[in-house]
Design a protein around this motif. Structure first.
Motif, PDB file in Angstrom:
ATOM      1  N   ASP A 372     -22.999  10.594  12.809  1.00 35.08           N
ATOM      2  CA  ASP A 372     -23.004  10.481  11.340  1.00 35.08           C
ATOM      3  C   ASP A 372     -21.962  11.163  10.893  1.00 35.08           C
ATOM      4  OD1 ASP A 372     -23.617  10.404   8.607  1.00 35.08           O
ATOM      5  OD2 ASP A 372     -25.641  10.938   8.928  1.00 35.08           O
ATOM      6  N   CYS A 373     -21.226  10.435   9.972  1.00 33.21           N
ATOM      7  CA  CYS A 373     -19.895  11.053   9.459  1.00 33.21           C
ATOM      8  C   CYS A 373     -19.914  10.798   7.933  1.00 33.21           C
ATOM      9  CB  CYS A 373     -18.819  10.385  10.116  1.00 33.21           C
ATOM     10  SG  CYS A 373     -16.989  11.281   9.650  1.00 33.21           S
ATOM     11  N   SER A 374     -21.008  11.094   7.215  1.00 37.39           N
ATOM     12  CA  SER A 374     -21.091  10.736   5.768  1.00 37.39           C
ATOM     13  C   SER A 374     -20.877  12.002   5.056  1.00 37.39           C
ATOM     14  CB  SER A 374     -22.552  10.422   5.629  1.00 37.39           C
ATOM     15  OG  SER A 374     -23.355  11.388   5.942  1.00 37.39           O
ATOM     16  N   TRP A 410     -19.853   7.027  12.121  1.00 35.56           N
ATOM     17  CA  TRP A 410     -20.115   5.804  11.133  1.00 35.56           C
ATOM     18  C   TRP A 410     -20.525   6.597   9.632  1.00 35.56           C
ATOM     19  CZ3 TRP A 410     -25.351   6.748   9.446  1.00 35.56           C
ATOM     20  CH2 TRP A 410     -26.382   7.494  10.239  1.00 35.56           C
ATOM     21  N   SER A 411     -20.323   5.878   8.723  1.00 38.81           N
ATOM     22  CA  SER A 411     -20.773   6.498   7.306  1.00 38.81           C
ATOM     23  C   SER A 411     -21.452   5.250   6.410  1.00 38.81           C
ATOM     24  CB  SER A 411     -19.417   7.000   6.523  1.00 38.81           C
ATOM     25  OG  SER A 411     -19.850   7.572   5.499  1.00 38.81           O
ATOM     26  N   GLU A 415     -18.647   0.785   7.369  1.00 47.12           N
ATOM     27  CA  GLU A 415     -17.660   2.076   7.256  1.00 47.12           C
ATOM     28  C   GLU A 415     -17.897   2.598   8.624  1.00 47.12           C
ATOM     29  OE1 GLU A 415     -15.645   5.175   4.169  1.00 47.12           O
ATOM     30  OE2 GLU A 415     -18.141   4.893   4.274  1.00 47.12           O
ATOM     31  N   TYR A 416     -17.272   2.240   9.793  1.00 44.85           N
ATOM     32  CA  TYR A 416     -17.264   2.980  10.913  1.00 44.85           C
ATOM     33  C   TYR A 416     -16.009   2.704  11.918  1.00 44.85           C
ATOM     34  CZ  TYR A 416     -18.859  -1.741  12.698  1.00 44.85           C
ATOM     35  OH  TYR A 416     -18.769  -2.955  13.083  1.00 44.85           O
ATOM     36  N   TYR A 436     -12.918  11.354  10.211  1.00 46.07           N
ATOM     37  CA  TYR A 436     -13.954  11.819   9.294  1.00 46.07           C
ATOM     38  C   TYR A 436     -13.773  10.488   8.039  1.00 46.07           C
ATOM     39  CZ  TYR A 436     -16.103  14.496   5.473  1.00 46.07           C
ATOM     40  OH  TYR A 436     -17.246  15.017   4.741  1.00 46.07           O
ATOM     41  N   PHE A 437     -15.114  10.350   7.588  1.00 42.78           N
ATOM     42  CA  PHE A 437     -15.166   9.434   6.474  1.00 42.78           C
ATOM     43  C   PHE A 437     -15.491   9.805   5.178  1.00 42.78           C
ATOM     44  CE2 PHE A 437     -15.907   6.252  10.033  1.00 42.78           C
ATOM     45  CZ  PHE A 437     -14.692   5.434   9.576  1.00 42.78           C
ATOM     46  N   THR A 441     -23.984   6.726   3.399  1.00 43.05           N
ATOM     47  CA  THR A 441     -24.665   6.606   4.595  1.00 43.05           C
ATOM     48  C   THR A 441     -25.566   5.147   5.050  1.00 43.05           C
ATOM     49  OG1 THR A 441     -25.427   9.028   4.350  1.00 43.05           O
ATOM     50  CG2 THR A 441     -26.540   7.862   6.192  1.00 43.05           C
ATOM     51  N   SER A 466     -27.631  12.658  13.573  1.00 46.98           N
ATOM     52  CA  SER A 466     -27.588  12.683  12.195  1.00 46.98           C
ATOM     53  C   SER A 466     -28.630  13.404  11.474  1.00 46.98           C
ATOM     54  CB  SER A 466     -27.968  10.998  12.066  1.00 46.98           C
ATOM     55  OG  SER A 466     -27.892  10.751  10.447  1.00 46.98           O
TER      56      SER A 466
END
Length: 550
Positions: A372-374, A410-411, A415-416, A436-437, A441, A466
Motif C-alpha cells: 500500500d502506498c496511499s 498501489w494507491s 494508480e499503481y 511513492y504515490f 486507496t 496495508s
C-alpha cells in the motif's frame, strides 16, 4: 615544468612512507586550468579521487605557491588519504554524518571540516614518524588573519612543538589556545580511531563560523587551497554499510544525550552522498539505503523441498529369463559360473534394490507482493518506511532461495507501479518498492485478476501490506465480482495468501474478518515497526517447518 619528472621518479618513495606494500596508480599531473576542471580539481593544488584511487596534482598551483621542492610532503599526504584517513568511501561517509550532527545550519561546511580534520592526522603522522617538512608547506601557503585558520595553525604548532607565530598570524587569544590544545589531545589519543573525535572536533569548529550576532565570521575561501577530499566520491555509487553510526564524545557528551547509536534515515543518507560529491539519482540512493537496512534481517523464504528419485543399489545376481532384453545379461558373471554359455540356464543378470535418495530438490515459492502506498503511508524517500523495509527484507530473502518476485506499489484507482512480471533483479524490485504515490486507496483488482487467469508454473505466495484501506479489495466498484477474483487468485497461486494490516479495530472490521474466512491469513499489527518482526516470523510460522513433501 622540470619538477614534474623528479616528482614522478619519487612516487614509489612516497608510497613507502606508509608501507612497502602499498600500490597505487601514479599521480596524475594537470598542466592547465581546463584539465583541472575536467578532472574536478578546483581551488586546491592537490586532491584525491576514490573512484580510481588516484592522486591529482595541479602543476600551475604547485608553482604558484613555490612547492616544487616538497614532493614527498604533498604526494605522501595525498596517499595518506587513500591508505590511512579516511581510506574508503564508507569511513568518509561516517565522518561526514558525525560532522553534520555537530554543525547545525552549517551543512555546506561538513565536508570542509572533515577534510581539515583528516589532514591533522595525516600531517601529524608524516611529521612525527617520517620527519617530513609539513610546516614548511603551510609557510609557503602563507599566513592569514582568519580566526579559524589561526586556530587550525595553532594546533599544528602545539602538535609539533613549534614556536608561536611560526604558522599563526600574530599572538592568538586564550580561546584559540584552549581549543587548539583540546584538538591536539584528540589527534594524539585517537590516531587509529579518528571517528571517536569527529563530533568533538566539529563542535569546537562550530563557533568560528559565527560572530556574536550569529553571522558567519570565518571566510571559507581561505581554506580552499588545502581542501583535497571535497569531491572524493565523485563518480561513485552510494556507499554501503551505513544504516546506523556510533556517536562518541569526550567533551560534548551532554549535547548528544544518552543515545550513542544514531539510526540514519533516507534523508540523512542522501545528504551524506551529496556532501561527498556523489551524483546519483534519488532512486539509486534510496535503493542502497533500504538494501543495507534489510540485509541484517534476511531470513529463508518459503520453498517446497521434495526428495529426488530413488537410487538403485546392486544386491546380487539372478537367472536371466530368455524373455528379458539380452543387454541385461552379465556376461562376466555368467562365464565365471560356466565356461559353456547356455541362454536361460547359465546366464545371469544383475539384481537391484532401491534406496531413498539423499538428494533433495527445492521448488522455491515465488512472491507476489502488494504494498500500500496511499496518502496514509510514509514516503520512503524522505523518512524511514517500515513498509518498504519489510518488503525489502522479504523480497531479498525470496531471491536468496531462487524465487522470483513481483512487487506492486498501489494507491488510488488505476494508480499503481509494478515490476515487469516475476523477476530476480533486486535493483528493479527495490526501485519499485521505494517509489511513492501518496494518493487515495484502491486495491488493484485488475492486476490480481490478470495475473491468475491461468495456473502459474510454480507456486506463489500472495502477500499484501496495508491498513484499513485493504477493504477496497471487496468494496470497490468493479465489472466482475471482487470476491471471486480474490478466491481464484488464492486457488491458482497454491502457495497461500497473507495480509499484514495495521487496523484501527482488528476485531470489528467485518470485511477483514470475511477475508480471513475466505482463505487469507490475517496478521494485524499495532504499528509499522512491527513489520520487521512479522517479516521474520512470517517464514518461520508457515514454511520452515514440515518442508519435506512425500
Amino acid at each position: 615544468m622540470d619538477f614534474v619528472k623528479k616528482w614522478e621518479e619519487r612516487w614509489d618513495e612516497a608510497l613507502k612512507l606508509w608501507s612497502d606494500y602499498v600500490k597505487l596508480t601514479p599521480a596524475k599531473f594537470l598542466f592547465s586550468a581546463s584539465e583541472e576542471k575536467v578532472e574536478g580539481l578546483t581551488g586546491s593544488f592537490a586532491a584525491i579521487r576514490l573512484l580510481d584511487h588516484r592522486v591529482l596534482l595541479s602543476v600551475e598551483q604547485i608553482q604558484k605557491y613555490k612547492l616544487e621542492d616538497y614532493p614527498l610532503e604533498i604526494m605522501g599526504h595525498e596517499i595518506g588519504h587513500h591508505v590511512y584517513c579516511p581510506g574508503d568511501l564508507t569511513d568518509q561517509a561516517k565522518l561526514i554524518y558525525l560532522a553534520g550532527l555537530a554543525l547545525p545550519r552549517l551543512g555546506h561546511l561538513t565536508s570542509t571540516i572533515v577534510n581539515v580534520y583528516e589532514d591533522l592526522y595525516i600531517n601529524d603522522h608524516l611529521k612525527r614518524y617520517q620527519h617530513l617538512r609539513m610546516e614548511e608547506v603551510y609557510q609557503r601557503i602563507g599566513k592569514n588573519k582568519d580566526r579559524f585558520w589561526n586556530f587550525y595553525m595553532r594546533t599544528y604548532e602545539l602538535l609539533w612543538a613549534l614556536p608561536s607565530e611560526t604558522l599563526t598570524d600574530g599572538k592568538v587569544d586564550d580561546l584559540i589556545q584552549s581549543d587548539a590544545s583540546l584538538v591536539c589531545r584528540m589527534i594524539r589519543n585517537f590516531p587509529n580511531d579518528w571517528q571517536k573525535g569527529m563530533f568533538d572536533f566539529a563542535s569546537i569548529c562550530f563557533p568560528y563560523f559565527f560572530d556574536e550576532n550569529g553571522v558567519g565570521s570565518s571566510n571559507i575561501q581561505n581554506l580552499s587551497t588545502i581542501l583535497d577530499t571535497l569531491d572524493a566520491g565523485k563518480g561513485m555509487t552510494p556507499p554501503s554499510g551505513i544504516t546506523d553510526i556510533e556517536v562518541e564524545s569526550e567533551i560534548f557528551s551532554s549535547e548528544i544525550g544518552s543515545l550513542t547509536k544514531r539510526e540514519l534515515g533516507p534523508a540523512d543518507f542522501s545528504s551524506i552522498c551529496k556532501a561527498m560529491g556523489i551524483e546519483a539519482d534519488i532512486s539509486d540512493i534510496v535503493y542502497r539505503f533500504y538494501k543495507d537496512k534489510a540485509l541484517p534481517h534476511l531470513v529463508p523464504f518459503p520453498e517446497l523441498r521434495t526428495p529426488g528419485a530413488k537410487e538403485n543399489i546392486l544386491e546380487g545376481n539372478e537367472l536371466w529369463d530368455p524373455g528379458s532384453p539380452i543387454e541385461q545379461i552379465n556376461w562376466i558373471e555368467s562365464t565365471i559360473r560356466s565356461p559353456i554359455v547356455v541362454p536361460g540356464y547359465t546366464t545371469v543378470e544383475d539384481l537391484y534394490g532401491e534406496v531413498e535418495s539423499m538428494e533433495v530438490r527445492t521448488n522455491p515459492i515465488d512472491l507476489d507482493l502488494f504494498v500500500d502506498c496511499s496518502g496514509s503511508m510514509p514516503n520512503p524517500q524522505t523518512s524511514l518506511s517500515y513498509l518498504t523495509l519489510a518488503g525489502a527484507i522479504i523480497s531479498l530473502s525470496a531471491l536468496r532461495t531462487g524465487s522470483s518476485v513481483r512487487v506492486t506499489l498501489w494507491s488510488g484507482e488505476k494508480e499503481y507501479e509494478t515490476t515487469n512480471g516475476f523477476i530476480r533483479n533486486e535493483k528493479e524490485i527495490l526501485k519499485v518498492l521505494t517509489g511513492y504515490f501518496g494518493g487515495g486507496t484502491c486495491f488493484p483488482l485488475d492486476l490480481l485478476e490478470e495475473g491468475y487467469k491461468e495456473k502459474p508454473k510454480r507456486k506463489r505466495h500472495i502477500l499484501i501490506i496495508s491498513d484499513d484501506g485493504i477493504d477496497t479489495m471487496f468494496t470497490q466498484k468493479f465489472p466482475r465480482d471482487p470476491r471471486s477474483i480474490a478466491k481464484n487468485a488464492l486457488e491458482k497461486a497454491e502457495g497461500g495468501g497473507s495480509m499484514v494490516l495495521q487496523l484501527y479495530n482488528p476485531k470489528g472490521n467485518s470485511i477483514v474478518n470475511e477475508m480471513g474466512k475466505s482463505g487469507w491469513e490475517i496478521y494485524p499489527i499495532s504499528n509499522w515497526e512491527d513489520l520487521i518482526q512479522f517479516s521474520k516470523e512470517f517464514v518461520q510460522r508457515n514454511y520452515v517447518r514440515n518442508q519435506i513433501l512425500r
